[in-house]
Design an enzyme around this catalytic site. Structure first.
Site, PDB file in Angstrom:
ATOM      1  CG  HIS A 154      -0.304   0.198   2.516  1.00  0.00           C
ATOM      2  ND1 HIS A 154      -0.034  -0.823   3.384  1.00  0.00           N
ATOM      3  CD2 HIS A 154       0.134   1.310   3.115  1.00  0.00           C
ATOM      4  CE1 HIS A 154       0.543  -0.344   4.469  1.00  0.00           C
ATOM      5  NE2 HIS A 154       0.655   0.942   4.335  1.00  0.00           N
ATOM      6  CG  ASP A 185      -0.107  -4.171   2.811  1.00  0.00           C
ATOM      7  OD1 ASP A 185       0.321  -3.547   1.819  1.00  0.00           O
ATOM      8  OD2 ASP A 185      -0.502  -3.609   3.844  1.00  0.00           O
ATOM      9  CB  SER A 263       3.098   1.379   6.416  1.00  0.00           C
ATOM     10  OG  SER A 263       1.880   1.333   7.089  1.00  0.00           O
TER      11      SER A 263
END
EC number: 3.4.21.-
Length: 602
Positions: A154, A185, A263
């Site tokens: 992402h 992901d 992230s």
């Protein structure tokens, strides 16, 4: 509840629970109310304010950790209050010199963590011939050797430019996205510049941690420009929902702080080994300090898949809807002698399991590993985990042997495991949606990004029901909709139509958008007859429609009447015409879309 990962930030609301999920993709997912099976997705049009940094984003949904760009929200269902776990012995850990927490800033492995800068340009699904306005985001990544970096998918979704910067360096280097694994992901980056890799030492991937093991999360979250380090412990290890990929894979729950920008950053154990990738957080009024890490087992699966195939093929599935067998009377009725097994309630037509499994079968083993009546299997020494975990250890094309009970008789069957076929995809292959424009009527396949962008109120309950509960009858099937009508005198009377499913063209059922384009190209009739849901019919004169096409494209500034993929020759996806007689199924398409946990997709 909040889930934080990568470089952007989005959140989701479910009753009193708020989920935040930080990602670097431009879309924002908004959940539906608790009465609906899947969290609703709502797109918020980009404005100038959306492109500026947000330290306190308040977009409902489950999000990856933050960035300084547009928000995104993804549905994430709360699991309720966390259960207490017993502390486990760490005697099986390798005896290595541990990193002194007081000197963590001197640890050499921190130099392998880099900051990611991404410029995103997402498709405009409502106007599929163009792109949305670009925005930027930041995240984290780390070196894994062989000139490659690992981050979250992402963080680089719809990325048109990706740059990375090392710790203590003021230069940014251009990075290339080699492959993205949407369902897990994870993304793999490469940097060609030799200067970037001077003195670089890749991280060592460690083993799956135990409960209460110490964990250190490193990355570049919002709040500053330098590297950030937070510490905590492993709280839980189980199959969990991945917000970005809408999949259920093994996840590590930790209590270390994860914020927007974390992230893609690594999580370390006390030996300085990477035990996973930070990617989302869970927040609500009743909980705090719940972060999630992608374990190295999932990372290794991703890397092995890429090395084997030269691309990412995805996680396979069994393609069955299972019911737990906790009730003794139910087991006795099905002639199951022991306290084990799960009941097959639905088999997807596109799965290989449809050839060997039937409704009413009871699966009691998977590759000779016994399946409990709650749908769990043994995990490590004294734990149990969801049956789906065994499937996630396989690769696309692998064969699994199932032990089943059918009418009281024990059997062994073999199933080829392949990635799931989604009737309404969560992500668009190639990034740009397909479309065709006929006399101003814009046709495109229904997808989750389109639902997010249009909002559920404009999509309509009937179409949403199909999107949430229907399964594909054959590979390649799509729900084709009339997205909008570009007003022109040739389509007078139809200009108010939008988001209506087209079922037939000149009496022929439509299989997908490419099939519709093929039928229109082959048509020699005087009229073009489109049959929609609710028995609505739109009729156009063929020659008049062809004459008006160039004028409509010019008036609306559209470069082409169809997407590039529809210029390719049409190939019929149906091998067996009996698939058309099955109709749409009434089955949920995700584990978290079911109101109770008695039914589970595998």
């Amino acid at each position: 509840m909040a889930v934080s990962v990568g470089s952007c930030c989005f959140s989701l609301v479910n009753a009193s629970v708020k989920t935040q999920y930080s990602v670097s993709s431009p879309r924002c997912f908004v959940p539906k109310s608790s009465s609906t099976p899947r969290a609703s997705i709502q797109k918020r049009k980009a404005s100038r304010s959306d492109l500026s940094p947000k330290l306190n984003p308040k977009h409902p949904g489950k999000g990856t950790d933050g960035d300084d760009g547009g928000p995104q929200t993804v549905a994430f269902k709360a699991f309720g209050s966390p259960k207490k776990e017993k502390k486990e012995s760490q005697s099986d850990l390798r005896e290595q010199q541990q990193t002194d927490p007081a000197k963590i800033h001197d640890a050499s492995f921190l130099n392998a963590v880099v900051k990611v800068y991404c410029t995103h340009t997402a498709p405009d699904y409502s106007l599929p011939w163009q792109k949305q306005r670009q925005f930027t985001s930041t995240g984290s990544a780390f070196m894994i050797g062989d000139g490659k970096l690992l981050t979250n998918a992402h963080c680089v979704e719809h990325g048109t430019q990706v740059k990375v910067k090392r710790r203590g360096d003021d230069r940014k280097y251009v990075a290339k996205v080699l492959v993205r694994g949407v369902d897990c992901d994870i993304a793999l980056l490469s940097v060609e510049s030799e200067d970037f890799w001077k003195g670089a030492e890749p991280l060592r991937l460690g083993h799956l941690p135990r409960l209460q093991d110490s964990v250190t999360v490193v990355g570049y979250p919002l709040g500053g420009d330098t590297i950030s380090v937070t510490k905590g412990v492993v709280s839980r290890i189980e199959v969990t929902s991945y917000a970005h990929g809408s999949s259920d894979l093994l996840g590590i729950q930790i209590d270390a702080a994860i914020n927007p920008g974390n992230s893609g950053g690594p999580a370390f154990n006390d030996q300085g080994e990477c035990i996973g990738v930070a990617f989302q957080v869970y927040r609500s009024e009743e909980t705090e300090n719940i972060g999630y890490v992608i374990p190295t087992t999932v990372v290794s699966h991703f890397l092995t898949d890429y090395e084997r195939n030269g691309k990412y093929t995805g996680y396979p599935c069994l393609g069955v809807l299972l019911q737990k067998l906790e009730n003794p009377a139910l087991r006795e009725c099905l002639k199951v002698p022991t306290n084990e097994g799960v009941l097959v309630r639905r088999v997807e037509p596109t799965s290989d399991a449809s050839k060997v499994l039937k409704e009413g079968d009871v699966i009691v083993s998977f590759d000779d590993l016994h399946v409990g009546c709650e749908g769990t299997v043994p995990f490590r020494s004294s734990e149990r985990i969801a049956f789906r975990y065994l499937i996630s250890q396989k690769f696309a094309g692998d064969i699994a042997e199932l032990g089943i009970i059918r009418a009281g008789e024990h059997k062994k069957v073999q199933v080829v495991l392949m990635p799931r076929v989604h009737l309404v995809p969560y992500h668009i292959d190639g990034g740009q949606p397909s479309y065709i424009i006929i006399a101003g009527l814009v046709f495109t396949p229904l997808s989750e990004p389109l639902i997010e962008e249009e909002c559920e109120d404009t999509i309509g309950l009937k179409l949403l029901t199909k999107a949430r509960y229907s399964v594909a009858r054959f590979r390649g099937e799509q729900i084709v909709i009339l997205s909008q009508v570009l007003a022109n005198e040739v389509n007078i009377g139809y200009e108010d139509m939008n988001n209506q499913q087209v079922l037939k063209f000149n009496g022929t059922p439509i299989r997908n958008i490419h099939h519709l384009a093929h039928l229109i190209d082959m048509c020699k009739d005087k009229y073009l007859v489109f049959e929609f849901e609710d028995n609505y019919v739109a009729v156009l004169e063929r020659e008049a429609s062809n004459s008006a096409s160039l004028c409509i494209l010019k008036d609306y500034g559209i470069p082409s009447e169809r997407s590039a993929d529809l210029h390719e020759p049409y190939v019929d996806p149906i091998d067996d015409t009996r698939a058309l007689d099955q109709g749409f199924g009434d089955s949920p398409v995700s584990n978290l879309e079911i109101g109770f946990d008695g039914l589970v997709w595998a």
